[in-house]
Design a protein around this motif. Structure first.
Motif: not given
Ligand SMILES: Nc1ncnc2c1ncn2[C@@H]1O[C@H](COP(=O)(O)OP(=O)(O)OP(=O)(O)O)[C@@H](O)[C@H]1O
Ligand SMILES: [Mg+2]
Lengths: 349, 219
Positions: A338-349
């Motif tokens: 989950q943290v990996n998703l949070l830290q993924d810039y490509r997923r940043a809104s």
């Protein structure tokens, strides 16, 4: 407020200065770390709370579920180990004995036939003893069907010879069978092979079923822990976000959650395992007390005497450790992904 | 340190909040970011912090185009950026001391090593007597100072401060400004979003002015 020092950022200065130098004397915060000069009541600098407070995790429900799962896993393990050990017991009992059955025939007298059959059996290597079931024993065997007061000589009752084998011996049953059939009319040899085969199959089926149940229970546990961890993370969204912004990596954040989940897993698994061990102990006592009754006989035929071996209890403790470690690891893994998703810039809104 | 190339931002299908921004934040520089409320100051800081992605254009941070940064490298970069959020974002169940020490704890440092530094900094921002209380009992200005202390504690390479003096009186604001200037002198690039003209007049620095999505720069 009007501190004479330049700045607290000037670390070289503040670190080399003697302790307490240049500090406002009336600062109530001074000495609050519980260290030296504790005359005034010491106020702790730390809240004693972990970064992720344990109250924010729905712990009771999780402990309950993990407890049930560990209980089921231990139960499965115990049942499999009981069945397995009784199956082994039967198998070794059975395979150390074969029987010769002699049906009465008109050609030879029963007593001659028995002597002849014993001689043939003893002539094979590996046979240590041949014993005819004596009249009394045969009568007792038949009593439930034919009633008391039986006269064997008046009835065409087949006679049984038990052939005891030396330990680990494998006599030539085929040879023995053919010689018996040709030399002693009406005789037949039963080496219980069909039984042994069936027992082995059953024991393996039990182990397979047990393993399947165990895996299902573990899968359910993992799924539950994943959901619980996600729930805990959602409940601590602010905390996770702040940790993330101050530079925490996935490992640090995961460790904050893992701590709690290890404890919850241990609690649950301990309750489950203790309950299962207790159940087996009680069943063991009960079955040894009711050994004489017909129900007791039937149950102990399948499960032995319910006396779980030490390795069975040890296995349950292993299950307990396994369940709690798996709980901690699953939650850690969930947090990290989950943290990996949070830290993924490509997923940043 | 930070470079924007033709950056545009819109939230969802709304109007473009920021359009066509191109500028640099140089190492060891000091700048104010200003503009009317709703002009997009917070949004611009969030772009720099890489917590949101622009709709158009490129954001470079520490010489790297942000979308090329792998998730596992993100914490390393974040540790070089100190942030003061407009809404503070203190953890309410931890004491002021623990909140300020959090960035150090996260970096795996031992409490015995940083305890004195944290206390010194808290003393300096005037929170020495409040370090063992929980944020909910702090006043707005006290929370703000705690948030500032947390951003400064590890002497970041870049400091992004969103309205860091919005809740304090002018003398305290001047004092906090001195802290930022001190940090800047020690080598940090400082970006302060504010609409406090009085504050900006106290220090002659570069001004980035946002107005209806456009950026004007006064060196
Ligand atoms: N998450 C969001 N979703 C949609 N719109 C947003 C979001 N955040 C900000 N906005 C809009 O973007 C514009 C700029 O907001 P922003 O918070 O960046 O302004 P600001 O300059 O920081 O204002 P202030 O000085 O009041 O803090 C505003 O019109 C706001 O309504
Ligand atoms: Mg704002």
């Amino acid at each position: 407020m009007n501190d004479p020092r330049n700045s607290p950022l000037d670390r070289t200065q503040s670190n080399t200065a003697p302790a307490g130098a240049g500090k406002p004397t009336a600062d109530p915060g001074k000495g609050a770390d519980g260290g030296a000069g504790a005359k005034a009541p010491v106020r702790p600098l730390k809240s004693g709370m972990s970064i992720v407070p344990s109250e924010t995790i729905a712990g009771t429900a999780l402990v309950f579920v993990i407890g049930i799962m560990a209980f089921l896993a231990c139960l499965t393990l115990g049942a499999v180990s009981l069945i397995n050990s009784s199956a082994n017991q039967w198998q070794s009992d059975i395979s150390r004995e074969v029987t010769i059955q002699i049906r009465p025939s008109d050609e030879v007298g029963m007593e001659d036939a028995i002597k002849q059959a014993s001689r043939i059996a003893l002539s094979f290597a590996g046979v240590s003893r041949v014993e005819a079931l004596d009249d009394d024993a045969t009568v007792r065997l038949l009593e439930p069907w034919l009633g008391t007061g039986l006269q064997l000589s008046e009835l065409p009752v087949p006679r049984i010879l038990t052939v005891t084998l030396a330990a680990d011996a494998k006599p030539d049953f085929e040879g023995m069978r053919s010689r018996l059939e040709s030399d002693v009319p009406g005789s037949s040899l039963d080496d219980h092979r069909a039984w042994v085969d069936r027992l082995t199959t059953m024991a393996w089926t039990m182990v397979a079923i047990g393993t399947a149940i165990f895996l299902l229970v573990m899968a359910a546990t993992v799924t539950t822990v994943i959901f619980a961890t996600r729930g805990a993370m959602a409940g601590n969204k602010d905390v996770v976000e702040v940790l993330h912004f101050v530079g925490a990596d996935g490992r640090f954040i995961a460790a904050q959650f893992q701590k709690h989940f290890l404890v919850l897993g241990l609690k649950g698994a301990l309750c489950g395992a203790v309950a299962a061990i207790f159940l087996f102990l009680v069943l063991g006592v009960w079955s040894s007390q009711s050994l004489a009754t017909p129900e007791g006989d039937q149950i102990s035929a399948l499960f032995g005497t319910f006396s779980l071996s030490w390795s069975g209890y040890f296995g349950m403790l292993l299950v307990m450790v396994f369940v709690s470690v798996m709980t901690a690891m699953t939650s850690s893994w969930t947090v990290r992904s989950q943290v990996n998703l949070l830290q993924d810039y490509r997923r940043a809104s | 340190m930070i470079r924007f190339e033709n950056v545009g931002l819109r939230y969802g299908l709304g109007r473009e909040v920021l359009s066509d921004l191109s500028f640099d934040v140089r190492p060891k520089s000091f700048q104010f970011l200003t503009g009317p409320s709703g002009a997009g100051k917070t949004s611009l800081l969030r772009l720099m912090l890489m917590s949101i992605r622009p709709t158009r254009g490129l954001v470079h941070v520490f010489g790297r185009e942000a979308s090329t940064i792998r998730p596992d490298q993100m914490p390393i970069l974040r540790r070089k950026i100190g942030v003061v959020f407009q809404d503070f974002r203190l953890l309410n169940h931890l004491t002021t001391f623990e909140n300020v020490a959090l960035p150090l704890q996260v970096r795996g440092k031992m409490e015995a090593d940083y305890r004195q530094d944290v206390k010194d900094l808290l003393d300096w921002v005037g929170l020495g007597h409040r370090m063992h209380v929980l944020p909910p009992v702090l006043s707005g200005g006290e929370k703000q100072r705690a948030a500032i202390a947390r951003a400064l504690i590890d002497q970041p390479d870049i400091l992004l401060a969103d309205e860091p003096t919005g809740n304090v009186d002018p003398p305290l604001a001047a004092r906090l400004l001195r802290l930022f200037i001190e940090l800047h002198r020690s080598g940090t690039s400082v970006i302060i979003a504010t609409h406090d003209l009085g504050l900006m007049d106290q220090f002659d620095a570069r001004r980035l002015v946002l107005n209806s999505g456009r950026l004007q720069i006064y060196e």
